[in-house]
Design an enzyme around this catalytic site. Sequence first.
Site, short mmCIF file in Angstrom:
data_model
loop_
_atom_site.label_atom_id
_atom_site.label_comp_id
_atom_site.label_asym_id
_atom_site.label_seq_id
_atom_site.Cartn_x
_atom_site.Cartn_y
_atom_site.Cartn_z
N CYS A 3 0.94 -1.20 0.04
CA CYS A 3 0.07 0.04 -0.02
C CYS A 3 0.90 1.10 -0.02
CB CYS A 3 -0.87 -0.05 1.24
SG CYS A 3 -1.65 1.44 1.42
N CYS A 6 0.84 3.29 3.11
CA CYS A 6 1.20 2.85 4.13
C CYS A 6 2.60 2.96 4.25
CB CYS A 6 0.88 1.27 4.45
SG CYS A 6 -0.75 0.99 5.14
N HIS A 97 -6.24 3.05 0.20
CA HIS A 97 -6.25 3.18 1.59
C HIS A 97 -7.01 4.67 1.79
CE1 HIS A 97 -3.09 3.73 5.10
NE2 HIS A 97 -4.12 4.71 5.35
N HIS A 99 -8.43 8.15 1.85
CA HIS A 99 -7.86 9.52 2.08
C HIS A 99 -8.89 10.44 1.61
CE1 HIS A 99 -7.28 7.64 -1.90
NE2 HIS A 99 -7.10 8.84 -2.71
#
Length: 154
Positions: A3, A6, A97, A99
Amino acid sequence: MSCIFCDILSGKIPASFVYRDERVAAFMDIQPVNIGHVLVVPISHAVGMEDLKEEDGAAVFLAAQRVARALKKSDLRCEGVNLFLADGEAAMQEVFHVHLHVFPRFAGDGFGLKFPETYHQKPTRASLTATAEGICAALKKEPKCDSETQQPMR
Ligand SMILES: [Zn+2]
């Protein structure tokens, strides 16, 4: 699964951070709509609204609100601010992820939203109420909705 966000949060990939606390971080988008485009992300990996902890969601919004105020106080060109969150591929999510985009707007900057042809076809009250009832039914685990008034119950 790797990711990119990450990797940014762990320092494997560089980013220009504007904010970080125990729940959220905010850093510059590498493809800004306008100069000053910031992404606010939860530290704990979550793909979208379904697996995002509510506390993290609240923290993401709070950070976005602070970033938005900072953009207006900054020297950047900022006549207004847009917040944009894409939840799912059909909603234009590209990095999986969560956002929240926070970016400055100004007259004539060229950014816009394209609306479907049905946009100006106003639904009937009955249709709106039927839709609201369907959503209320799905909100069973959330604060209850009063089906008579369609008002959230406190
Ligand atoms: Zn992640």
